[in-house]
Design a protein around this motif. Structure first.
Motif, PDB file in Angstrom:
ATOM      1  N   ALA A 262       0.852  -1.190   0.000  1.00 14.46           N
ATOM      2  CA  ALA A 262       0.000   0.000   0.000  1.00 14.46           C
ATOM      3  C   ALA A 262       0.886   1.237   0.000  1.00 14.46           C
ATOM      4  O   ALA A 262       2.028   1.199   0.465  1.00 14.46           O
ATOM      5  N   ALA A 263       0.345   2.335  -0.542  1.00 20.56           N
ATOM      6  CA  ALA A 263       1.073   3.608  -0.551  1.00 20.56           C
ATOM      7  C   ALA A 263       0.080   4.745  -0.655  1.00 20.56           C
ATOM      8  O   ALA A 263      -1.001   4.596  -1.242  1.00 20.56           O
ATOM      9  N   ALA A 264       0.461   5.924  -0.087  1.00 21.15           N
ATOM     10  CA  ALA A 264      -0.423   7.095  -0.133  1.00 21.15           C
ATOM     11  C   ALA A 264       0.384   8.339   0.176  1.00 21.15           C
ATOM     12  O   ALA A 264       1.345   8.299   0.958  1.00 21.15           O
ATOM     13  N   PHE A 265      -0.020   9.453  -0.491  1.00 18.32           N
ATOM     14  CA  PHE A 265       0.559  10.750  -0.176  1.00 18.32           C
ATOM     15  C   PHE A 265      -0.297  11.393   0.914  1.00 18.32           C
ATOM     16  O   PHE A 265      -1.529  11.383   0.832  1.00 18.32           O
ATOM     17  N   ILE A 266       0.396  11.945   1.907  1.00 19.55           N
ATOM     18  CA  ILE A 266      -0.333  12.540   3.026  1.00 19.55           C
ATOM     19  C   ILE A 266       0.140  13.972   3.225  1.00 19.55           C
ATOM     20  O   ILE A 266       0.991  14.485   2.491  1.00 19.55           O
ATOM     21  N   LYS A 267      -0.400  14.600   4.232  1.00 18.78           N
ATOM     22  CA  LYS A 267      -0.124  16.004   4.530  1.00 18.78           C
ATOM     23  C   LYS A 267       1.368  16.247   4.778  1.00 18.78           C
ATOM     24  O   LYS A 267       2.110  15.342   5.141  1.00 18.78           O
ATOM     25  N   ASN A 268       1.773  17.497   4.552  1.00 19.22           N
ATOM     26  CA  ASN A 268       3.152  17.943   4.798  1.00 19.22           C
ATOM     27  C   ASN A 268       4.168  17.262   3.880  1.00 19.22           C
ATOM     28  O   ASN A 268       5.296  16.969   4.289  1.00 19.22           O
ATOM     29  N   ASN A 269       3.737  17.024   2.605  1.00 20.43           N
ATOM     30  CA  ASN A 269       4.654  16.495   1.588  1.00 20.43           C
ATOM     31  C   ASN A 269       5.315  15.187   2.010  1.00 20.43           C
ATOM     32  O   ASN A 269       6.518  14.992   1.856  1.00 20.43           O
ATOM     33  N   LYS A 270       4.499  14.318   2.537  1.00 24.48           N
ATOM     34  CA  LYS A 270       5.023  13.031   2.977  1.00 24.48           C
ATOM     35  C   LYS A 270       4.389  11.900   2.178  1.00 24.48           C
ATOM     36  O   LYS A 270       3.232  11.978   1.766  1.00 24.48           O
TER      37      LYS A 270
ATOM     38  N   LYS B 270      -9.283  12.028  10.136  1.00 28.37           N
ATOM     39  CA  LYS B 270      -9.499  13.450   9.884  1.00 28.37           C
ATOM     40  C   LYS B 270      -8.419  14.334  10.497  1.00 28.37           C
ATOM     41  O   LYS B 270      -8.374  15.526  10.226  1.00 28.37           O
ATOM     42  N   GLU B 271      -7.558  13.751  11.320  1.00 32.89           N
ATOM     43  CA  GLU B 271      -6.405  14.479  11.848  1.00 32.89           C
ATOM     44  C   GLU B 271      -5.180  14.277  10.966  1.00 32.89           C
ATOM     45  O   GLU B 271      -4.095  14.728  11.316  1.00 32.89           O
ATOM     46  N   ASN B 272      -5.387  13.561   9.847  1.00 26.32           N
ATOM     47  CA  ASN B 272      -4.290  13.219   8.933  1.00 26.32           C
ATOM     48  C   ASN B 272      -3.252  12.335   9.597  1.00 26.32           C
ATOM     49  O   ASN B 272      -2.076  12.346   9.211  1.00 26.32           O
ATOM     50  N   ASP B 273      -3.669  11.575  10.586  1.00 20.41           N
ATOM     51  CA  ASP B 273      -2.811  10.560  11.170  1.00 20.41           C
ATOM     52  C   ASP B 273      -3.078   9.229  10.482  1.00 20.41           C
ATOM     53  O   ASP B 273      -4.132   9.010   9.879  1.00 20.41           O
TER      54      ASP B 273
END
Length: 914
Positions: free
Chosen positions: A248-256, A297-300
């Protein structure tokens, strides 16, 4: 049980003292014992109700931050995929798909495939992915897709085997296993020719970042399409990923970028710095196989593992350094350096630079404290004091045990508390110019100064000392202030400096020193705000940390008001080192030592917004709405759901109708037992550090006990009425019996009365006869008295005649005649016997008593006593006893002797009293 693990390290032993290590996000692990389900977590999603949902083999798991719930499909098949759309949770399984919805606190399932019969008997399909595209719900298997528009289901069969479908830039991409990637064009699928290199690859993720398309293959790493040109990702991490098997892979907040692998855990890649961190079983995860990922929803990040669930706070201001190898030991102090951190532990002094973690040579043993003085680091150690400066270490002092360092309030000098007294550093530029307080050889743990030539020192064990010294640093006086102030429990005294004032924490109470009375006095401000705290650590002039009832609070001092902000317990639960709490400030971060590492916090004073929470109350496993009624003596569980799982999770408090204090809500659960019948309410409060604000209120009614219900009261009335009726009947029967008994009793009483009358008559006759006898006795007594008087007169007459005759000698014949007459008139023997018998009968009782009391009395004495009792004179007694008057007197004298009477006592009165 929730495994709250703070930490993280990539531990790869390079040498016995040097290995890779790093700060990582805080991670919470949940295993099967927590959620009571199966091993694999195939899919993760957060619902619109803020709860987290998991496809867990045969179960759909739901976690709202308070309670775990699990549900099974009607056909008991494995749930492979889920999707949240509005209030529905779509799920896919073997030859089955549908949706779940929540009602009355339970999840209910509606099958879509079963209603429409979309699966044929020959189909052998599982729904591995569910996604939404252009308003339709797609259920995807490896052989085709099922489109659901809310009314009907349309089936699309592929002519090739696929891995997964992906929605990218409003396009639907289908990744085949052998033929590369297709894009959906209306209802047809068109192959993307420029990506032919991806043929014979299993594609597990496709995402876009900064106009570049990233394609994640299972075994061949990552490919990037940059402006139509596809190439492998030119990053060292890609080499590792090719052997790790991307799942699995995903782009998340703060360019991570987050990449989950099948064998090496999860990688957090920073696209700005091209650096990454690896979270795996060597540091925190329960296993290295990442099956699924999801964001809240906290982007965790939430990770579905091959065995368990992990919550990774990737966007939290909290990060933790944790050593599970045991090499580091317990950290007693930590400080930042240019390229990393210094740590003082019970195993020595350690340095972390980059991800290289090593022990400083020749510093093995207990290290206590690190204090930064300008650009130098003073490190207190069991073997002495070390200095770290410009990347170099050297030993400054051999004085054992540098516990703590404090800056003097009167100059730029620093004071160090050691095992054997206090050391003063006057010249910061030349630490070798140090002075020891002479004459003080005590283990001092805390030290402070706010007056010249005066030092406050707290003994490591007990006692607070005021030390006075001269300019030659020789002690002139050492005063035990706690002893003088008559504080008996002065163990573990702590010294705290606040705005140039020195305060003392002694047995959970605060004191200041009164220099006039030379006594410790309780401090009103701190005792009213910080009573019953067990530890305190300074941050700066207006900030400090306190430990109270196991919870850490960040305190901001605003004038004489203190703003309290609790630090969530999960970050340090069970890891605080008692009496050795230390805080190191590093710009906006604060480093807190733990017994297995340290934690980095960001303690900002921000005004908190109102918290939106939801309350779900359950009684006997049934959802209870506001103002509902619950059974008496039943347990009420109130779930206070904030929808937050990470650092933003609010700290809430509550009050009930019967409580006056604010009670912290732990893990979002309030359990109420032993509730009395009647109206109750539970009020939920938030706290901004100063004030409590009402957030929500839940009201309920506790029903009366079953024994006070309508039917029971009716039964009571029936029973009471029956008892009263039976009592009436019983009383009536008893009354009749009583009347019969009374008649019998009257008859019996009449018989008894008749018998008593007969007995009374008989007694009366006896009394009458007795009375007659008494009268006869009185008559005889009178006769005796008469006789006695007659005899006395006769005797007197005879005595007189006898005298005349004796005087008349010439009348012989007369004399003879007179003597003859006297003899004729003398009392005969029979008369005296009769007199004496009557006398004895009258005085029989007196005679018996007298004979019993005085047995030595003769019959003549007793006869004299009787006469005396009759109050006769000696002259009257003489003829009756046939003796002379003098004879009577002589007899009376002898009687007095026998009766032991003295001259003053009257003999007749004495005899009358016998």
């Amino acid at each position: 049980m929730k495994v709250k693990i703070t930490i993280i390290i990539l531990l790869s032993l390079i040498s016995s003292q040097l290995f890779a290590q790093e700060l990582l996000p805080f991670v919470e692990n949940y295993n099967k014992s927590d959620y009571k389900g199966d091993n694999q977590i195939w899919n993760v999603a957060q619902g619109n109700d803020d709860a987290m949902y998991f496809a867990n083999n045969y179960y759909l798991l739901r976690y709202d931050g308070v309670k775990w719930e699990k549900y099974t499909l009607p056909n008991k098949t494995i749930i492979r995929s889920i999707l949240v759309d509005g209030d529905r949770i779509y799920s896919g399984s073997y030859k089955e798909f549908g949706y779940w919805y929540r009602k009355k606190g339970k999840m209910l399932y509606v099958s879509l495939s079963d209603k429409t019969k979309v699966f044929e008997d020959s189909d052998n399909e599982e729904i591995w992915k569910i996604f939404k595209f252009k308003g339709k719900i797609y259920f995807q298997s490896f052989n085709g897709i099922f489109l659901y528009d809310g009314k009907a289901i349309k089936k699309e069969k592929f002519s090739f085997l696929i891995s997964y479908c992906f929605v990218v830039d409003d396009q639907l991409l289908v990744a085949s296993v052998e033929n590369g990637i297709y894009k959906m064009n209306n209802s047809t699928f068109e192959k993307i020719q420029r990506w032919s290199i991806l043929e014979n690859n299993v594609i597990h993720a496709i995402g876009k970042f900064q106009n570049k398309t990233y394609i994640f293959t299972k075994k061949n790493g990552v490919y990037i399409d940059d402006k139509g040109v596809l190439s492998t990702w030119k990053n060292p991490l890609n080499t590792i990923l090719k052997t790790a098997n991307i799942n699995a892979a995903a782009f998340i907040k703060n360019n991570k970028l987050v990449i989950g692998t099948a064998s090496k855990g999860v990688y957090l890649f920073d696209l700005k710095t091209n650096s990454y961190k690896n979270i795996n079983r060597n540091n925190v995860l329960m296993n290295n196989s990442i099956l699924s990922m999801g964001l809240d929803k906290e982007n965790d990040l939430w990770l579905g593992l091959d065995n368990g669930i992990a919550h990774v706070e990737v966007n939290s201001p909290i990060s933790i350094f944790y050593d599970n190898s045991g090499v580091l030991g317990s950290v007693y102090s930590v400080a930042t350096i240019d390229k990393g951190y210094l740590m003082a532990s019970n195993h020595g002094i350690f340095k972390l630079e980059g991800n290289q973690f090593s022990i400083v040579p020749n510093t093995e043993g207990q290290a206590w404290n690190i204090s930064k003085i300008n650009n130098k680091y003073l490190i207190g150690h069991n073997e002495g004091t070390f200095v770290y400066e410009k990347g170099l270490f050297y030993k400054l002092s051999a004085v054992h045990g540098g516990w703590n360092v404090a800056k003097s309030s009167i100059n730029n000098s620093y004071l160090q508390a050691t095992y054997s007294g206090v050391i003063i550093y006057n010249d910061i530029d030349d630490l070798n110019q140090k002075k020891s307080i002479k004459g003080l050889v005590k283990p001092i743990k805390y030290v402070a100064q706010n007056r010249k030539n005066e030092i406050w020192a707290a003994d490591n064990n007990r006692g607070l000392y005021r030390i006075l010294y001269n300019d030659a640093y020789e002690t002139t006086a050492i005063e035990n202030v706690t002893q003088r102030s008559k504080i008996s429990n002065d163990f573990g005294v702590k010294i705290f400096e606040f705005r140039n004032e020195i305060l003392f924490l002694i047995n959970k109470s605060w004191y200041t020193y009164n220099s006039i009375t030379n006594q410790l006095e309780k401090d009103k401000l701190f005792n009213s705000n910080f009573k019953n705290i067990s530890n305190i650590a300074t941050i700066d002039e207006n900030h400090f940390i306190v430990l109270q009832s196991g919870l850490l609070y960040h305190i901001y001092a605003n004038a004489n008001k203190f703003v309290w902000n609790v630090i969530q317990e999960k970050y340090y639960s069970g890891k605080i080192i008692n009496d050795n709490l230390k805080i190191f400030k590093n710009k906006e971060s604060y480093l807190l030592n733990l017994d297995d590492g340290f934690i980095s916090l960001q303690l900002k004073q921000e005004k908190k917004q109102n918290t939106n929470i939801k309350i779900e109350a359950f009684s006997e496993d049934s959802l209870i709405h506001n103002k509902s009624r619950i059974n008496y003596n039943s347990e009420l569980k109130i779930h206070v759901i904030s929808g937050k799982f990470g650092a933003a999770k609010p700290n809430l408090f509550y009050k009930t109708t019967n409580t006056s204090r604010f009670i912290p809500i732990k893990e979002g659960l309030i359990v109420l037992n032993n509730l009395s019948s009647g109206d109750h309410s539970v009020t939920i409060y938030g706290n901004d550090g100063l004030n409590y604000t009402t957030i929500s209120n839940f009201q309920f009614i506790v029903a009366k006990p079953w024994y006070f219900s309508f039917w029971m009261i009716s039964l009571y009335l029936i029973v009471i009425s029956t008892i009263l009726y039976l009592y009436y009947k019983w009383n009536k029967i008893r009354y009749v019996q009583k009347l019969e008994f009374r008649d019998e009793e009257l008859k019996h009483q009449n018989k008894i009365l008749e018998m008593e009358l007969k007995a009374q008559n008989k007694l009366n006759i006896q009394e009458y006869e007795k009375h007659i006898l008494e009268l006869e006795l009185q008559t005889k007594s009178s006769e005796v008295a008469g006789k006695s008087l007659s005899i006395a007169k006769q005797s007197e007459m005879i005595e007189r005649i006898q005298g005349i005759l004796d005087s008349e000698s010439d009348f012989n014949k007369l004399k003879s005649d007179i003597k003859k007459a006297i003899k004729i008139n003398a009392v005969n023997k029979h008369e005296w016997e009769t007199f004496e018998n009557n006398l004895n009968q009258i005085h029989n009782e007196f005679i018996v008593k007298l004979a019993k009391k005085y047995p030595n009395l003769t019959s003549k004495d007793i006869k004299l006593c009787i006469y005396l009792k009759m109050n006769l004179s000696s002259k009257e007694i003489a003829p009756m006893m046939n003796i002379s008057f003098r004879g009577v007197e002589l007899q009376r004298y002898r009687l007095r002797k026998k009766l032991n009477l003295n001259q003053e006592e009257n003999l007749s009165k004495f005899l009358l009293n016998i």
